[in-house]
Design a protein around this motif. Structure first.
Motif, mmCIF file in Angstrom:
data_model
loop_
_atom_site.group_PDB
_atom_site.id
_atom_site.type_symbol
_atom_site.label_atom_id
_atom_site.label_comp_id
_atom_site.label_asym_id
_atom_site.label_seq_id
_atom_site.Cartn_x
_atom_site.Cartn_y
_atom_site.Cartn_z
ATOM 1 N N GLY A 124 -53.702 -4.261 -4.511
ATOM 2 C CA GLY A 124 -54.844 -3.789 -3.750
ATOM 3 C C GLY A 124 -55.693 -2.822 -4.549
ATOM 4 N N LEU A 125 -56.971 -2.781 -4.254
ATOM 5 C CA LEU A 125 -57.908 -1.843 -4.875
ATOM 6 C C LEU A 125 -58.838 -1.281 -3.813
ATOM 7 N N TYR A 126 -59.016 0.036 -3.836
ATOM 8 C CA TYR A 126 -60.024 0.678 -3.007
ATOM 9 C C TYR A 126 -60.765 1.692 -3.866
ATOM 10 N N GLY A 127 -62.096 1.563 -3.881
ATOM 11 C CA GLY A 127 -62.905 2.500 -4.638
ATOM 12 C C GLY A 127 -63.689 1.830 -5.740
ATOM 13 N N LYS A 128 -63.941 2.577 -6.783
ATOM 14 C CA LYS A 128 -64.827 2.172 -7.871
ATOM 15 C C LYS A 128 -64.109 1.256 -8.852
ATOM 16 N N PHE A 129 -64.456 -0.019 -8.818
ATOM 17 C CA PHE A 129 -63.925 -0.949 -9.822
ATOM 18 C C PHE A 129 -64.575 -0.643 -11.171
ATOM 19 N N GLY A 130 -65.888 -0.472 -11.167
ATOM 20 C CA GLY A 130 -66.579 0.047 -12.341
ATOM 21 C C GLY A 130 -66.917 -0.957 -13.423
ATOM 22 N N VAL A 131 -66.568 -2.228 -13.202
ATOM 23 C CA VAL A 131 -66.832 -3.275 -14.185
ATOM 24 C C VAL A 131 -67.463 -4.458 -13.453
ATOM 25 N N LYS A 132 -68.498 -5.043 -14.035
ATOM 26 C CA LYS A 132 -69.130 -6.208 -13.403
ATOM 27 C C LYS A 132 -68.229 -7.433 -13.577
ATOM 28 N N TYR A 133 -67.695 -7.892 -12.446
ATOM 29 C CA TYR A 133 -66.779 -9.034 -12.475
ATOM 30 C C TYR A 133 -66.698 -9.596 -11.070
ATOM 31 N N LYS A 134 -66.953 -10.882 -10.919
ATOM 32 C CA LYS A 134 -67.108 -11.477 -9.597
ATOM 33 C C LYS A 134 -65.814 -12.025 -9.001
ATOM 34 N N LYS A 135 -64.744 -12.073 -9.781
ATOM 35 C CA LYS A 135 -63.532 -12.756 -9.320
ATOM 36 C C LYS A 135 -62.435 -11.773 -8.916
ATOM 37 N N LEU A 136 -62.795 -10.770 -8.123
ATOM 38 C CA LEU A 136 -61.807 -9.763 -7.725
ATOM 39 C C LEU A 136 -60.669 -10.370 -6.922
ATOM 40 N N ASP A 137 -60.924 -11.470 -6.216
ATOM 41 C CA ASP A 137 -59.855 -12.108 -5.446
ATOM 42 C C ASP A 137 -58.726 -12.610 -6.344
ATOM 43 N N SER A 138 -59.032 -12.865 -7.602
ATOM 44 C CA SER A 138 -57.988 -13.317 -8.523
ATOM 45 C C SER A 138 -57.119 -12.164 -9.008
ATOM 46 N N LEU A 139 -57.607 -10.940 -8.805
ATOM 47 C CA LEU A 139 -56.873 -9.751 -9.243
ATOM 48 C C LEU A 139 -56.119 -9.078 -8.100
ATOM 49 N N TYR A 140 -56.720 -9.116 -6.903
ATOM 50 C CA TYR A 140 -56.179 -8.321 -5.789
ATOM 51 C C TYR A 140 -56.008 -9.181 -4.533
ATOM 52 N N ASP A 141 -54.925 -8.903 -3.809
ATOM 53 C CA ASP A 141 -54.728 -9.528 -2.501
ATOM 54 C C ASP A 141 -55.704 -8.936 -1.484
ATOM 55 N N VAL A 142 -55.932 -7.633 -1.582
ATOM 56 C CA VAL A 142 -56.917 -6.963 -0.738
ATOM 57 C C VAL A 142 -57.716 -6.017 -1.612
ATOM 58 N N HIS A 143 -59.003 -5.902 -1.327
ATOM 59 C CA HIS A 143 -59.814 -5.006 -2.148
ATOM 60 C C HIS A 143 -61.104 -4.654 -1.432
ATOM 61 N N GLU A 144 -61.625 -3.477 -1.769
ATOM 62 C CA GLU A 144 -62.953 -3.060 -1.345
ATOM 63 C C GLU A 144 -63.546 -2.246 -2.483
ATOM 64 N N ASN A 145 -64.589 -2.773 -3.065
ATOM 65 C CA ASN A 145 -65.201 -2.180 -4.247
ATOM 66 C C ASN A 145 -66.448 -1.397 -3.838
ATOM 67 N N TYR A 146 -66.448 -0.084 -4.077
ATOM 68 C CA TYR A 146 -67.601 0.752 -3.723
ATOM 69 C C TYR A 146 -67.605 1.983 -4.627
ATOM 70 N N ASP A 147 -68.747 2.613 -4.694
ATOM 71 C CA ASP A 147 -68.910 3.805 -5.523
ATOM 72 C C ASP A 147 -69.913 4.709 -4.830
ATOM 73 N N LEU A 148 -70.114 5.899 -5.385
ATOM 74 C CA LEU A 148 -71.168 6.743 -4.823
ATOM 75 C C LEU A 148 -72.502 6.035 -5.010
ATOM 76 N N ARG A 149 -73.437 6.295 -4.130
ATOM 77 C CA ARG A 149 -74.726 5.595 -4.129
ATOM 78 C C ARG A 149 -75.704 6.320 -5.060
ATOM 79 N N TYR A 150 -75.914 5.756 -6.234
ATOM 80 C CA TYR A 150 -76.837 6.367 -7.190
ATOM 81 C C TYR A 150 -78.292 6.183 -6.776
ATOM 82 N N ASP A 151 -78.535 5.288 -5.813
ATOM 83 C CA ASP A 151 -79.901 5.099 -5.344
ATOM 84 C C ASP A 151 -80.301 6.117 -4.282
ATOM 85 N N ARG A 152 -79.349 6.943 -3.852
ATOM 86 C CA ARG A 152 -79.639 7.969 -2.844
ATOM 87 C C ARG A 152 -79.960 9.293 -3.533
#
Length: 561
Positions: A124-152
């Motif tokens: 499982g992963l929660y938080g900042k993955f930090g790398v552009k990669y679209k196949k997170l399902d191949s790495l984690y059974d459960v995951h939520e990728n998020y970071d602080l909002r730099y656009d705010r």
């Protein structure tokens, strides 16, 4: 009772006892929680004696586990460092940073979470993955990728996630997702949970820079933070001009250029760390309640170091230890013998270490080493003499640099002008204030470290990089041939110098095309570029691939006009 019945009962009792013994002797695979913080420098812990840090839970882990005092992020920037942690490779090899379009699939196919998942771990992963990669399902059974909002541009950069009806700080959100994971994780297989906190990273696009939870207002509340070490005008003036002109100095103005900003920013940094510490306490309480604390290993590390005003700069990226050194704690409840390790550990050691704890063989291509022997063995020696340190992101506001570090020495130079070099004796000068580059007494040391740097650059070069087979100049145009699929070239750069020495140091004193986007293989000499008749010049070039990864420069070619 007849004899046959008695023998049967004895036999069944023996089998039951033997079965029970076998289940006890069969080693149970441990659960693993890997906590990665963002911009936590190595001494941002109470355990290191830092009076500014309020980290009681991290300190408990360090006191009960193994603390690696000299852990190096081989590339001190979050994107490239995280790519190294996932792939087990030096930045020189994976060649990923912020402006790369994606991490190369070939490297992520052996990412440590995928290897763990394939071996039977629930990941499982929660938080900042930090790398552009679209196949997170191949790495984690459960995951939520998020970071602080730099656009705010305000507090909502950290406060935008909700729990129930409440909008909470990202640190609280990540902690709660961890607790939910522990409640829902299957009990018939071990798990590896990766928690990647955005804190204590600053909100770069805001005036305030740091946002923490109200419950941590008490941290440093009635304290005046002392001035940063080596932060005089003299210390600043020693920096190369290309650093003074870059983001390290710009961000110092954002955070530290007035006493009020300095107090606010440093306190904010440590208050955000205290928030992570609070979540670790909740996670450990949950582990106890679930009855799995005794079989759950906790690994805690920062992704890179950070300048808190030293040298009158901020950020990371540079090859000084403020930027390179990170905390690393490994707590194994099955072996609580505390140790402080002096040997250099690396961020790229973490994936090998996690797999070793899991009883899974690490891919042969990885560059790191397992640190597990330090947990349960004595007199461990990594046999690590010299390491490559580098920050290769091709970005005009942050000067790329490369070098080597030993336990006693450090040498580095700036990629865009290799004549700018620094040499430090870390044993005698741990703050790196006395540059020995021109000291005649240490020229043998310097030449040895230069040679080691070149050797490691060659050793860790990217095997998937585009290669220029032939580059020529006929007096009218620069031309080249790409050995692989020519469509993969996305940009190029040409350097032209007046001497062999300058071109070897990447000093383009005659012409620098800068990075030009396009897949052209021919560039007509600019009309403004006047070459003297009969004079000898030198040129080299590099190209960028389809993922915008920077290639290596070719060998210099001689031009006689």
């Amino acid at each position: 009772m007849n004899k046959l019945l008695a023998l049967s009962i004895i036999g069944l009792s023996f089998l039951a006892c033997n079965k029970k013994t076998s289940s006890k002797t069969k080693e149970e695979k441990p659960n693993i929680i890997f906590i990665l913080t963002d911009d936590q420098r190595w001494d941002a812990l109470g355990y290191t004696g830092n009076a500014l840090a309020h980290t009681p839970e991290m300190d408990k882990l360090a006191k009960s586990g193994v603390f690696f005092k000299n852990t190096i992020a081989t590339t001190p920037i979050c994107a490239a460092s995280r790519a190294s942690i996932f792939s087990g490779l030096q930045e020189r090899t994976h060649n990923y940073s912020f402006t790369s379009k994606a991490m190369k699939d070939e490297y992520m196919e052996q990412a440590f979470p995928r290897v763990l998942k394939q071996s039977g771990y629930y990941t499982g992963l929660y938080g900042k993955f930090g790398v552009k990669y679209k196949k997170l399902d191949s790495l984690y059974d459960v995951h939520e990728n998020y970071d602080l909002r730099y656009d705010r541009k305000d507090i909502t950069s950290y406060y935008y996630k909700t729990l129930g009806k409440d909008t909470v700080h990202l640190t609280r959100y990540t902690g709660e997702k961890a607790l939910q994971f522990l409640d829902k994780a299957p009990t018939d297989k071990p798990f590896c949970l990766q928690l990647s906190f955005s804190a204590p990273h600053a909100s770069d696009n805001t005036v305030e820079q740091y946002f923490w939870q109200e419950e941590n207002n008490h941290v440093l509340e009635n304290v005046t933070v002392p001035d940063a070490n080596i932060s005089s005008d003299e210390d600043y003036n020693k920096l190369p001009q290309l650093v003074k002109d870059g983001f390290n100095r710009l961000r110092w103005y954002w955070r530290y250029d007035t006493p009020e900003k300095y107090q606010h920013s440093v306190k904010g940094y440590f208050r955000m760390l205290a928030g992570i510490d609070n979540e670790i306490a909740k996670i450990r309480t949950k582990l106890e309640a679930k009855g799995i604390a005794d079989n759950t290993i906790i690994v805690l590390m920062g992704d890179n170091g950070f300048f808190l005003g030293e040298r009158q700069i901020s950020g990371k990226w540079l090859m000084y230890d403020n930027s390179l050194k990170v905390p690393l704690i490994i707590y194994d409840p099955r072996n609580k013998e505390h140790k402080d390790v002096e040997q250099m550990a690396l961020n790229i050691d973490v994936p090998s270490t996690i797999l070793d704890f899991a009883g899974v063989e690490a891919p042969k291509s990885w560059h790191g080493k397992s640190l597990k022997p330090f947990i349960n063995e004595e007199n461990v020696n990594l046999e690590r003499d010299t390491i490559l340190i580098e920050h290769l992101w091709d970005f005009k506001n942050i000067a790329p640099s490369e070098g080597v570090r030993t336990q006693e020495w450090k040498y580095f130079r700036y990629v865009d002008d290799k004549s700018i070099e620094e040499l430090y004796n870390l044993k005698d000068d741990p703050r790196e204030t006395n540059n020995l580059i021109h000291n005649e007494q240490y020229q043998d040391v310097l030449n040895n470290l230069r040679a080691k740097c070149e050797d490691l650059i060659e050793k860790y070069k990217d095997p998937y990089a585009l290669i220029i087979e032939n580059n020529t100049f006929d007096g009218k145009a620069f031309r080249w041939i790409v050995s692989k699929d020519s469509k993969k070239q996305s940009a190029y750069q040409i350097l032209l110098a007046s001497s062999q020495e300058n071109i070897n140091k990447n000093i383009a004193d005659v012409w620098n095309s800068t990075k030009i986007k396009g897949n052209t293989k021919e560039v007509v000499k600019p009309k403004a570029l006047k070459l003297e008749k009969g004079k000898t010049y030198y040129w080299k070039m590099r190209i960028y691939d389809e993922l915008n990864r920077t290639g290596a420069y070719t060998k210099a070619q001689k031009i006689t006009n």
